[in-house]
Design a protein around this motif. Structure first.
Motif, PDB file in Angstrom:
ATOM      1  N   ASN A 189       7.471  11.330   4.693  1.00  0.00           N
ATOM      2  CA  ASN A 189       5.853  11.860   4.292  1.00  0.00           C
ATOM      3  C   ASN A 189       4.899  10.453   4.902  1.00  0.00           C
ATOM      4  N   GLU A 190       3.722  10.638   5.139  1.00  0.00           N
ATOM      5  CA  GLU A 190       2.499  10.316   5.465  1.00  0.00           C
ATOM      6  C   GLU A 190       2.415   9.200   4.222  1.00  0.00           C
ATOM      7  N   ILE A 191       2.143   7.977   4.001  1.00  0.00           N
ATOM      8  CA  ILE A 191       2.590   7.570   2.684  1.00  0.00           C
ATOM      9  C   ILE A 191       0.708   6.291   3.278  1.00  0.00           C
ATOM     10  N   ASN A 192       0.386   5.751   1.578  1.00  0.00           N
ATOM     11  CA  ASN A 192      -0.607   4.871   2.116  1.00  0.00           C
ATOM     12  C   ASN A 192      -0.454   3.414   2.991  1.00  0.00           C
ATOM     13  N   ASN A 193      -2.389   3.073   3.843  1.00  0.00           N
ATOM     14  CA  ASN A 193      -2.132   1.917   4.637  1.00  0.00           C
ATOM     15  C   ASN A 193      -1.085   1.267   3.261  1.00  0.00           C
ATOM     16  N   PHE A 194      -0.275  -0.703   4.706  1.00  0.00           N
ATOM     17  CA  PHE A 194      -0.157  -1.245   3.751  1.00  0.00           C
ATOM     18  C   PHE A 194      -1.257  -2.253   2.727  1.00  0.00           C
ATOM     19  N   LEU A 195      -2.184  -1.954   3.295  1.00  0.00           N
ATOM     20  CA  LEU A 195      -4.012  -2.970   2.740  1.00  0.00           C
ATOM     21  C   LEU A 195      -3.899  -2.295   1.527  1.00  0.00           C
ATOM     22  N   ASP A 196      -3.715  -0.983   1.067  1.00  0.00           N
ATOM     23  CA  ASP A 196      -4.462   0.023   0.304  1.00  0.00           C
ATOM     24  C   ASP A 196      -3.369  -0.336  -0.710  1.00  0.00           C
ATOM     25  N   PHE A 197      -4.366  -0.713  -2.011  1.00  0.00           N
ATOM     26  CA  PHE A 197      -3.359  -0.745  -3.259  1.00  0.00           C
ATOM     27  C   PHE A 197      -3.613  -0.189  -4.196  1.00  0.00           C
ATOM     28  N   ASN A 198      -3.528   0.930  -4.756  1.00  0.00           N
ATOM     29  CA  ASN A 198      -3.737   1.824  -5.987  1.00  0.00           C
ATOM     30  C   ASN A 198      -2.684   2.386  -6.467  1.00  0.00           C
ATOM     31  N   ASP A 199      -3.175   3.141  -8.038  1.00  0.00           N
ATOM     32  CA  ASP A 199      -2.067   3.806  -8.809  1.00  0.00           C
ATOM     33  C   ASP A 199      -1.470   4.592  -8.741  1.00  0.00           C
ATOM     34  N   LYS A 200      -2.490   5.594  -7.779  1.00  0.00           N
ATOM     35  CA  LYS A 200      -2.267   6.934  -7.729  1.00  0.00           C
ATOM     36  C   LYS A 200      -1.552   6.787  -6.573  1.00  0.00           C
ATOM     37  N   ASN A 201      -1.599   5.896  -5.368  1.00  0.00           N
ATOM     38  CA  ASN A 201      -0.430   5.816  -3.942  1.00  0.00           C
ATOM     39  C   ASN A 201       0.590   5.459  -4.770  1.00  0.00           C
ATOM     40  N   SER A 202       0.554   4.461  -6.112  1.00  0.00           N
ATOM     41  CA  SER A 202       1.801   4.140  -5.865  1.00  0.00           C
ATOM     42  C   SER A 202       2.849   5.005  -6.490  1.00  0.00           C
ATOM     43  N   LYS A 203       1.869   5.871  -7.440  1.00  0.00           N
ATOM     44  CA  LYS A 203       3.129   6.973  -7.801  1.00  0.00           C
ATOM     45  C   LYS A 203       3.463   7.877  -7.150  1.00  0.00           C
ATOM     46  N   ARG A 204       2.712   8.236  -6.367  1.00  0.00           N
ATOM     47  CA  ARG A 204       3.616   9.155  -5.347  1.00  0.00           C
ATOM     48  C   ARG A 204       4.250   8.262  -4.627  1.00  0.00           C
ATOM     49  N   ASN A 205       3.875   7.169  -4.120  1.00  0.00           N
ATOM     50  CA  ASN A 205       5.340   6.458  -3.464  1.00  0.00           C
ATOM     51  C   ASN A 205       6.842   6.311  -4.519  1.00  0.00           C
ATOM     52  N   ILE A 206       6.516   6.357  -5.148  1.00  0.00           N
ATOM     53  CA  ILE A 206       7.659   5.921  -5.949  1.00  0.00           C
ATOM     54  C   ILE A 206       8.520   7.303  -6.508  1.00  0.00           C
ATOM     55  N   THR A 207       7.792   8.579  -6.707  1.00  0.00           N
ATOM     56  CA  THR A 207       8.529  10.292  -5.996  1.00  0.00           C
ATOM     57  C   THR A 207       9.059  10.154  -5.349  1.00  0.00           C
ATOM     58  N   LEU A 208       8.102   9.752  -4.447  1.00  0.00           N
ATOM     59  CA  LEU A 208       8.672  10.026  -2.912  1.00  0.00           C
ATOM     60  C   LEU A 208      10.194   9.659  -2.822  1.00  0.00           C
ATOM     61  N   GLY A 209       9.914   8.159  -2.374  1.00  0.00           N
ATOM     62  CA  GLY A 209      11.077   7.352  -2.321  1.00  0.00           C
ATOM     63  C   GLY A 209      12.186   8.015  -3.194  1.00  0.00           C
ATOM     64  N   TYR A 210      12.447   8.059  -4.260  1.00  0.00           N
ATOM     65  CA  TYR A 210      13.550   8.878  -5.461  1.00  0.00           C
ATOM     66  C   TYR A 210      14.258  10.593  -4.514  1.00  0.00           C
ATOM     67  N   ASN A 211      12.779  10.248  -3.968  1.00  0.00           N
ATOM     68  CA  ASN A 211      13.227  12.646  -3.408  1.00  0.00           C
ATOM     69  C   ASN A 211      13.707  12.073  -1.907  1.00  0.00           C
ATOM     70  N   ASP A 212      13.635  10.814  -1.853  1.00  0.00           N
ATOM     71  CA  ASP A 212      14.209  10.802   0.153  1.00  0.00           C
ATOM     72  C   ASP A 212      15.143  10.380  -0.406  1.00  0.00           C
ATOM     73  N   THR A 213      16.051   9.124  -0.843  1.00  0.00           N
ATOM     74  CA  THR A 213      16.809   8.469  -1.146  1.00  0.00           C
ATOM     75  C   THR A 213      17.726   9.520  -1.386  1.00  0.00           C
ATOM     76  N   MET A 214      17.873  10.268  -2.621  1.00  0.00           N
ATOM     77  CA  MET A 214      18.346  11.414  -3.558  1.00  0.00           C
ATOM     78  C   MET A 214      19.240  12.684  -2.240  1.00  0.00           C
ATOM     79  N   LYS A 215      17.552  12.628  -1.109  1.00  0.00           N
ATOM     80  CA  LYS A 215      18.205  13.928   0.847  1.00  0.00           C
ATOM     81  C   LYS A 215      19.766  13.199   0.986  1.00  0.00           C
ATOM     82  N   VAL A 216      19.197  11.229   1.090  1.00  0.00           N
ATOM     83  CA  VAL A 216      20.369  10.965   2.510  1.00  0.00           C
ATOM     84  C   VAL A 216      21.368  10.884   1.784  1.00  0.00           C
ATOM     85  N   PHE A 217      21.531  11.126   0.445  1.00  0.00           N
ATOM     86  CA  PHE A 217      23.153  10.795  -0.162  1.00  0.00           C
ATOM     87  C   PHE A 217      23.239  12.576  -0.342  1.00  0.00           C
TER      88      PHE A 217
END
Length: 390
Positions: A217-245
């Motif tokens: 999925n599209e995730i935030n700009n690499f210079l855009d630090f904020n908690d909302k994006n971080s929470k979303r990214n953590i979930t997407l990272g988990y989901n994508d990894t579980m799909k890979v495996f």
């Protein structure tokens, strides 16, 4: 020996914490961790096995934690880039003393150096223009934080990092996904997390097994630090990894195992019935009949079609759906559209065509098979999953 290789990616780095969460769930334990830039920061925390600490930091992350109270809040990408540009011309880049304090506070050197996980990072010494690749055994305790910051110094956005009279900048200028460093450290199997950030990416020097994990999925700009994006990214990272495996299904969207098979069956059955009605209720040219019948290969692209429909209807990309959960949310969106709620911004084509299917409006469906075949297929997907709403 299994290695986890973490790319650079700045604010996208929270995605790697989601990957780590999934690896913990799967009981996959790397013996080597290498990282560049934010990957070097996350890699150090992974080496010392402080998952909950990392998760807590990223979920609370804000610009002040990185740059201090002088950071100027930005409303959009243009303001964001302007802020970095102005700081470069005025001060030589953003000051990251607050980030250094954050890393110092959360680095447990005792756990880091006692860990059985080997660690490596990459940075660039611009005083002599030579890359520097360091393993844990070659980093002294008093310089650990400094070299981690050096690897993460995203110049010119951040100021250069000075260590012992030398100037260092981001390891992404050398190798933003340090697979070869992991190989040099003894890895014969690699899980690589690629955040698709700016930088130089080098080809592996050896032919070994590499499992690649990257954002679907599209995730935030690499210079855009904020908690909302971080929470979303953590979930997407988990989901994508579980799909890979192979623990979940899907591409941009995530489905529980078995959901794909049920969706294909539902959609294919409805598709065949609707297409037969389009053909039987109209005098069609031979060319159009051939075109429509060719769509019977729909099962080969069914998940792509369904995901495109979900994307158009703005369904949450972070949720894990089973068939009934998906049906509930799609029906909810259709009802909102029919009520014409102003805050629902969706493409109306699928729902309009969906209504024509319910009304058996085959004259219009025949035309749509010619002018909007993909939208017709998406509407069939919608109808197959949701049925008729009362």
């Amino acid at each position: 020996m299994l290695a986890l290789v973490l790319s650079g990616g700045g604010a996208k780095g929270s995605y790697q914490i989601g990957v780590w969460k999934a690896l913990r769930k799967l009981n996959i334990k790397p013996k080597i961790v290498t990282g560049t830039s934010v990957g070097a920061i996350n890699g150090a925390i992974i080496t010392q096995n402080s998952y909950y600490k990392a998760k807590k930091i990223w979920k609370k992350l804000n610009p002040e934690m990185i740059f201090g109270k002088n950071y100027k809040n930005c409303q959009n990408k243009l303001e964001l880039y302007k802020n970095y540009r102005d700081n470069f011309f005025k001060h030589g880049g953003m000051d990251v003393k607050s980030l250094e304090k954050l890393i110092e506070k959360n680095l447990n050197k005792r756990k880091f150096y006692k860990s059985k996980i080997n660690y490596g990072l990459v940075t660039l010494n611009i005083s002599n223009m030579k890359p520097l690749k360091l393993e844990k055994k070659n980093i002294s305790k008093d310089k650990l934080k400094d070299y981690i910051i050096a690897s993460a110094t995203c110049y010119p956005a951040f100021k250069v990092k000075k260590i012992d009279g030398n100037n260092y900048i981001d390891g992404g200028f050398v190798d933003y996904l340090p697979i070869n460093l992991a190989i040099d450290m003894g890895a014969d199997e690699i899980i690589a997390v690629d955040l698709k950030a700016p930088g130089i990416k080098k080809l592996p020097k050896k032919n070994i097994k590499i499992t690649l994990i990257k954002p679907n999925n599209e995730i935030n700009n690499f210079l855009d630090f904020n908690d909302k994006n971080s929470k979303r990214n953590i979930t997407l990272g988990y989901n994508d990894t579980m799909k890979v495996f192979n623990k979940y299904e899907g591409i941009k969207y995530t489905f529980k195992l078995g959901t794909k098979k049920k969706l294909i069956k539902k959609v294919t059955n409805n598709y065949n019935n609707i297409i037969e009605n389009i053909i039987n209720n109209n005098e069609l040219s031979t060319d159009l009949i051939t075109l429509i019948q060719n769509y019977k290969k729909i099962d080969k692209v069914i998940i792509n079609l369904i995901e495109k429909t979900l994307e158009d209807l703005k369904l949450d990309e972070t949720k894990v759906y089973n068939y009934y959960f998906l049906k509930y949310y799609l029906r909810k969106q259709i009802k909102k559209y029919k009520q014409k709620e102003k805050n629902i911004k969706i493409l109306d084509n699928e729902i309009d065509i969906y209504q024509k299917i319910i009304n058996n409006d085959y004259n219009n469906l025949r035309k749509l098979a010619i002018i909007k075949p993909i939208k017709l297929l998406e509407a069939i997907c919608l109808y197959a999953i949701c049925g008729e709403l009362k």
